[in-house]
Design an enzyme around this catalytic site. Sequence first.
Site, short mmCIF file in Angstrom:
data_model
loop_
_atom_site.label_atom_id
_atom_site.label_comp_id
_atom_site.label_asym_id
_atom_site.label_seq_id
_atom_site.Cartn_x
_atom_site.Cartn_y
_atom_site.Cartn_z
CG ASP A 36 -2.01 -0.96 1.23
OD1 ASP A 36 -2.02 -1.79 0.05
OD2 ASP A 36 -2.81 -1.03 2.19
CG ASP B 72 -13.03 -2.35 0.06
OD1 ASP B 72 -12.15 -3.23 -0.10
OD2 ASP B 72 -12.60 -1.13 -0.20
#
Length: 250
Positions: free
Chosen positions: A8, A134
């Site tokens: 990330d 998500d």
Amino acid sequence: MYIIPAIDVLDKKVVRLREGNYDDVTTYDISLEEQIKMYHANGTELVHIIDLNGAKGDFSNQGYLFDIIRKTDMKVQYGGGVRSIEKVKELVDAGIFRVIVGTQAITNPTFLEELAKLNEGRVKYAKHIVIAIDVLDEVIKYSGWLESSPIKLISYIDKCLSLGFFRFLCTDISKDGKLGGAGVELYQKLLDHSPIIKLIGSGGISSMDDIRALNALSRMESCVVGKAIYENKISIDEIKDWNLKTLISI
């Protein structure tokens, strides 16, 4: 089940967020380029890269990311701010192995229909598309997990499947960044819903025991591991040895 190492990136730094909170960031003392080289040297074939700036609509990272991605021989699963049909096509045509779409697919009712039309040409784009889901307490979150969708989880999955999109990256936000174990119950529910779903699990994986628990699920295709690597809970060598034994083709 194949293990996909994750990177990330926020403000050009390798980071992890806790439960998607941009105010709760752990920054690691390694560059994106160094991390990619480390994975590549250990035989990694597929790496998961998320532009966290892009996920919030800030695309200042993209030039930096793409310059590095172009230099690697690894396959890349890329996400963060992919919000147009043109961007999806551009990324796939440029050689990105998998493109993750999330926010736009949820907030724009026609986006998936338009994306499905790309599959009608010579290049079959659906196999390169990963639908990000998500989830926090079965509520779909988007825009860097800052917004909630009224769309029901299973209804959304059914819509995607009906349009030819079968690969899902499901992050259990309640588990993410905590190293407290993966969302096994959520993933089993999704896998039980349809026999054609290809599911990538994400969030909470802290040990090879968590990997084995996910592998025990029926038809789990792969999982994304990030913080556990940086916190030395799972070694790159363990991932390499596991992936050498898997029968899943990436």
